[in-house]
Design an enzyme around this catalytic site. Structure first.
Site, PDB file in Angstrom:
ATOM      1  CB  SER A  88      88.485   6.834  65.649  1.00 47.23           C
ATOM      2  OG  SER A  88      89.458   7.569  64.925  1.00 47.23           O
TER       3      SER A  88
ATOM      4  CB  THR B 225      83.988   3.779  64.471  1.00 52.27           C
ATOM      5  OG1 THR B 225      85.386   3.806  64.810  1.00 52.27           O
ATOM      6  CG2 THR B 225      83.521   5.157  64.083  1.00 52.27           C
ATOM      7  CE1 TYR B 226      88.989   5.508  68.761  1.00 54.02           C
ATOM      8  CE2 TYR B 226      88.363   3.372  67.859  1.00 54.02           C
ATOM      9  CZ  TYR B 226      89.311   4.340  68.080  1.00 54.02           C
ATOM     10  OH  TYR B 226      90.594   4.165  67.624  1.00 54.02           O
TER      11      TYR B 226
ATOM     12  N   GLY C  81      90.692   4.871  59.288  1.00 55.44           N
ATOM     13  CA  GLY C  81      90.887   3.421  59.222  1.00 55.44           C
ATOM     14  C   GLY C  81      89.847   2.766  58.340  1.00 55.44           C
ATOM     15  CB  ALA C  82      88.083  -0.485  58.660  1.00 55.94           C
ATOM     16  CB  ALA C  83      85.289   4.150  59.655  1.00 50.98           C
TER      17      ALA C  83
END
Length: 157
Positions: free
Chosen positions: A24, A56-57, A72-74
């Protein structure tokens, strides 16, 4: 149905990158509400420094914090201080295009809002479209390809 811009945070700066949180982007609810971004809505994110593009959100952070936290991955795509463009979208019928008025917020390095813009598409008499960027007072601003009245580069007569 066409996918078009619904709202945009232009030039907001990353305040934190949190690799250990599950996905996110965390944003200030004040910014989200003004630009029309909803919690859990998917957004496109473009890093102006690296050119990285991700999806992403949105989750909401603390109101008034001016936060922009990639999780996270972002978090691997951005560094604190990087300027981002965050954009949500909506699907509309072509006939609805001229009724859609995307809201665009611009920011300084501390994520204070420096400008409130609106995008406008109008239908011309010949059936074509025109595009305008309007400031807070509704006055049209220059569109980049037309700055200074010059012809866009790379176009032959």
């Amino acid at each position: 149905m066409r996918k078009i811009v619904a709202g945009k945070l232009h030039g907001i700066h990353v305040t934190e990158a949190n690799l250990n949180y599950h996905g996110s982007i965390t944003l200030d609810p004040d910014h989200c509400e003004e630009a029309g971004l909803l919690p859990m809505e998917f957004v496109e994110i473009w890093n102006k420094n690296s050119g990285a593009r991700i999806s992403t959100y949105v989750i909401l952070g603390e109101r008034g914090s001016r936060c922009c936290i990639l999780n996270g991955a972002a978090a691997r795509t951005c560094q604190p201080g990087d300027p981002l463009i965050i954009c949500n979208s909506v699907y509309v019928e072509e006939a609805q295009l001229t009724r859609t008025r995307p809201r665009v917020l611009t920011f300084n390095r501390n994520n204070h809002i420096t400008g409130r813009l609106t995008y406008s598409v109008e239908r011309n008499a010949d059936g074509g479209y025109s595009f305008s960027v309007l400031d807070e007072a509704g006055a049209a601003l220059p569109v980049p390809a037309l700055v200074g009245g010059s012809k866009p580069t790379g176009l032959a007569d």
